[in-house]
Structures are given as C-alpha cells and as structure tokens.
Design an enzyme around this catalytic site. Structure first.
Site, PDB file in Angstrom:
ATOM      1  N   LYS A  61       0.810  -1.218   0.000  1.00 36.76           N
ATOM      2  CA  LYS A  61       0.000   0.000   0.000  1.00 36.76           C
ATOM      3  C   LYS A  61       0.842   1.266   0.000  1.00 36.76           C
ATOM      4  CE  LYS A  61      -4.446  -1.595   1.611  1.00 36.76           C
ATOM      5  NZ  LYS A  61      -5.517  -1.516   2.578  1.00 36.76           N
ATOM      6  N   LYS A  65      -4.654  -9.531  -6.838  1.00 37.46           N
ATOM      7  CA  LYS A  65      -5.904  -9.746  -6.092  1.00 37.46           C
ATOM      8  C   LYS A  65      -7.015  -8.842  -6.643  1.00 37.46           C
ATOM      9  CE  LYS A  65      -6.993  -7.808  -1.988  1.00 37.46           C
ATOM     10  NZ  LYS A  65      -7.165  -7.478  -0.571  1.00 37.46           N
ATOM     11  N   LYS A  68     -11.499  -3.788  -4.287  1.00 37.55           N
ATOM     12  CA  LYS A  68     -12.484  -2.729  -4.493  1.00 37.55           C
ATOM     13  C   LYS A  68     -11.829  -1.359  -4.630  1.00 37.55           C
ATOM     14  CE  LYS A  68     -14.154  -2.952   0.390  1.00 37.55           C
ATOM     15  NZ  LYS A  68     -12.939  -3.125   1.089  1.00 37.55           N
TER      16      LYS A  68
HETATM   17  P1  AMP Z   1     -10.993  -5.400   2.342  1.00 35.81           P
HETATM   18  O1  AMP Z   1     -11.633  -5.211   1.002  1.00 35.81           O
HETATM   19  O2  AMP Z   1      -9.504  -5.265   2.237  1.00 35.81           O
HETATM   20  O3  AMP Z   1     -11.605  -4.619   3.442  1.00 35.81           O
HETATM   21  O4  AMP Z   1     -11.234  -6.942   2.676  1.00 35.81           O
HETATM   22  C1  AMP Z   1     -12.359  -7.444   3.373  1.00 35.81           C
HETATM   23  C2  AMP Z   1     -12.286  -8.946   3.447  1.00 35.81           C
HETATM   24  O5  AMP Z   1     -12.418  -9.519   2.129  1.00 35.81           O
HETATM   25  C3  AMP Z   1     -10.948  -9.480   3.990  1.00 35.81           C
HETATM   26  O6  AMP Z   1     -11.204 -10.611   4.787  1.00 35.81           O
HETATM   27  C4  AMP Z   1     -10.185  -9.856   2.764  1.00 35.81           C
HETATM   28  O7  AMP Z   1      -9.248 -10.876   3.005  1.00 35.81           O
HETATM   29  C5  AMP Z   1     -11.296 -10.337   1.836  1.00 35.81           C
HETATM   30  N1  AMP Z   1     -10.947 -10.124   0.436  1.00 35.81           N
HETATM   31  C6  AMP Z   1     -10.706  -8.931  -0.164  1.00 35.81           C
HETATM   32  N2  AMP Z   1     -10.411  -9.104  -1.469  1.00 35.81           N
HETATM   33  C7  AMP Z   1     -10.454 -10.439  -1.686  1.00 35.81           C
HETATM   34  C8  AMP Z   1     -10.234 -11.264  -2.841  1.00 35.81           C
HETATM   35  N3  AMP Z   1      -9.899 -10.741  -4.024  1.00 35.81           N
HETATM   36  N4  AMP Z   1     -10.357 -12.600  -2.700  1.00 35.81           N
HETATM   37  C9  AMP Z   1     -10.679 -13.140  -1.523  1.00 35.81           C
HETATM   38  N5  AMP Z   1     -10.914 -12.422  -0.393  1.00 35.81           N
HETATM   39  C10 AMP Z   1     -10.810 -11.097  -0.471  1.00 35.81           C
END
Ligand code: AMP
Ligand code: TRP
Length: 326
Positions: free
Chosen positions: A109, A191, A194
């Site tokens: 990041k 990955k 969002k």
């Molecule tokens: P975040 O979007 O970083 O707040 O992630 C929220 C949750 O979604 C966390 O547990 C991440 O590990 C999971 N997550 C985010 N992106 C992915 C992805 N591309 N594949 C699987 N899990 C994801």
C-alpha cells in the site's frame, strides 16, 4: 466462541470480498457470538473524501443487512466503539517496528515509499489486532491476504499475556478454501480489489447485468483455447472457474467436468448467469434498505450496544493489569 471480522468501507464490496470472506461469515450462531465490524478507522488510512466516506460506510451497512447478516450477527461501526483505539495504543507499545515493517500489505500500500506513506498505514495491523482481541475473538473469517495480520495479533496477544496477565485468547483465521483469493479480471496475477482504480478489474456487488456482462466478456484469458484449472499457466481461466464454482456452490472438479471441451465464450456466458443469479436478489434488497434510514439506524444502535458492552468489560481488565488509572 466468538467469531469476528472486519471489512473496510473503502468502496462497494466486490465478489472477491463476498466469495472470499463475507459468504463465510458464520450463520449458525447467536448475535452475541458473531461480530462484524465496519472498520472505518482502517479505511481512513487511504484519506477518503469525507462525504463519500460516510456514504460508503452506510452503503456497506445496507449491504450487510441485504445479505441477512444482521439476522444472526452483530453489525457495528468501529469508530462508534472507542475502546478499539484505546486498546490499539496499548498494543502499539508492545509491537516492534521491525514486525510492522515486515507486513506485506503495508509494503504494497505504501509502494515501498516511506516518505509518503502515512503512519496509520504502518500501524494498521495493530488496530486490527485490537479489533480482534477486544472481544476475545477466536475465529476470524478472512481472505488469504490477512493471514500475516492475524499472526501478528496472535504474537501481540501472547506478548501481552506473558508480560501482564492471561487476558487474551489467541485468534485463528478461517479461510474459505476455494475462494481464499479471487483475482483481478484483467490482471489475474493480482488480487481483485475494491480500491483498484480500474473498475474492469472487479465485479462490484452492485454492478448491473449489463456491466457484469461487459466486464466478464473482456476479462483476460489466454490463447490456449482449452479449459483447464491450472493457476500457473492459465491464471485467468482458473480464476473464472473458481468464481463459477463458488457462485454455484460446486467443486472445482464438478466445474471442470461441466466446461470440459467447451469454448471460453461458453464459460463466460455461464459465469455471467451464475453471478447474476447471486447478485440480483441481493441488489433488490439493498435498494429497499438503503432508503430506509429507520432500519439502518436500528441495526446500528443494536450493534453498538452489544459491542460496547463487551469492549468495556475487556478494557477494564486490560487497564487494570497494565496499571493505568482508569
Ligand atoms: P478489504 O476489502 O480489504 O476490506 O477486505 C475485506 C475482506 O475480504 C478481507 O477478509 C479480505 O481478506 C477479503 N478479500 C478482499 N479481497 C479479496 C479477494 N480478491 N479474494 C478473496 N478475499 C478477499
Ligand atoms: N485489515 C482487514 C482488510 O483489509 C480489515 C480488518 C480490520 C479486519 N480489522 C479486522 C479483518 C479484524 C478481520 C478482523 O481486509
């Protein structure tokens, strides 16, 4: 046994969030034992625009309600339970700079640029450890990218317990085996995220059918022309197969059996249908809830009450053994 997880309100969640983590949120327990936190303090590390930030927080909450999570779980907003930052500070005095420097998410990041990265990005995993330990959480459903952070939470819990008193339980990550990582549609080595600047790289949970169709049709595949689950040589196709299998709740073997000897276009058409089957009912509900401020306020009020009660009890114990005047 407490289950806890957090999602940042940093944009509309993607099917990566949904299939990788949220779908794994435990529906077989009670509200008291299932805590899902909208981690807006974490999202602040990306310096969002205040108005948009508030909207995104509300939108995530409405999505949780649309997914039915409030039926079996406590949903709350991190900044509404001040004990999170209180415990984070105490844990900051136990974490080593070297440990934080080894966190790969921080390195990604900050683009390895310390001069420009804010300090919140650096101490982010400590706040996450506080989120988890504040509730004596034992099961943490997350995607693979969070494993290192949960390991750090265990290290800090152990360090605290050894130095002061055995207060914290050691959390364990719960990965959704197949969906632990969903990859970007246009760069399947990355990955799906969002916060990716290119919206073609992800399917947002609120994308309409036309947008989903465009994004899946233009997703990166390869020139082999054969449908195999081979992450190394066919990462794009393998990712589409994973998403299909999770949407349909079938195994990868069953998925391959279904698509074997078919064209890529056939896989894509079926995938579009499978995704829409999942997203359409969620969106119908979401649009009803987002305009119903009463439901949103009620869920928040209930959530804050349950979380706050637990957090206050834990902080009293922590402050006492640390020797803080409370
Ligand atoms: P975040 O979007 O970083 O707040 O992630 C929220 C949750 O979604 C966390 O547990 C991440 O590990 C999971 N997550 C985010 N992106 C992915 C992805 N591309 N594949 C699987 N899990 C994801
Ligand atoms: N760091 C997590 C992410 O980016 C979000 C998060 C914050 C979290 N606190 C948490 C996840 C506690 C699980 C438990 O995805």
């Amino acid at each position: 046994m407490i289950t806890f997880s957090g999602v940042q309100p940093s944009g509309i969640i993607t099917i990566g969030n949904y299939l990788g983590a949220i779908q794994n949120f435990n529906p077989n327990s009670s509200k008291e034992n299932n805590l899902y936190c909208i981690v807006n303090l974490h999202a602040l590390t990306s310096n969002p625009d205040p108005l948009l930030f508030k909207e995104q927080t509300k939108s995530l909450l409405a999505l949780y309600i649309a997914l039915g999570i409030d039926q079996h779980s406590t949903i709350f907003i991190q900044s509404q339970v001040k004990e999170h930052t209180e415990l984070a500070w105490i844990l900051q005095t136990l974490v080593k700079m070297g440990e934080l420097e080894r966190m790969t998410q921080y390195k990604d990041k900050s683009n390895n640029n310390k001069e420009n990265a804010n300090a919140g990005l650096f101490t982010y995993p400590v706040l996450m450890a506080a989120d988890i330990l504040l509730y004596n959480s034992e099961t943490i459903p997350v995607g693979q990218d969070q494993l290192q952070h949960i390991e750090l939470a265990r290290t800090l819990a152990t360090r605290f317990n050894n130095k002061y008193q055995e207060i914290f339980k050691l959390p364990v990550a719960k990965l959704n085996k197949k969906g632990a990582k969903i990859y970007s549609l246009n760069d399947p080595l990355k990955k799906m995220s969002k916060s990716d600047p290119n919206p073609k790289s992800y399917i947002s949970i609120l994308d309409d059918l036309k947008t989903i169709t465009k994004k899946i049709k233009s997703s990166t595949t390869d020139s082999l022309g054969e449908i195999n689950y081979d992450i190394e040589n066919q990462p794009g196709i393998s990712n589409l197969l994973t998403i299909y299998s999770l949407c349909k709740n079938i195994t990868i073997d069953q998925t391959i059996e279904f698509f074997k000897d078919q064209k890529y276009s056939f896989l894509k058409e079926n995938l579009i249908e499978a995704i829409w089957q999942i997203l359409e009912p969620i969106q119908d509900k979401y649009y009803q809830i987002i305009d119903n401020q009463k439901i949103i306020d009620q869920v928040l009020k209930d959530g804050q009450k349950i979380a706050k009660q637990k957090a206050e009890i834990q902080m009293k114990k922590v402050n006492k053994v640390v020797g803080l005047y409370d």
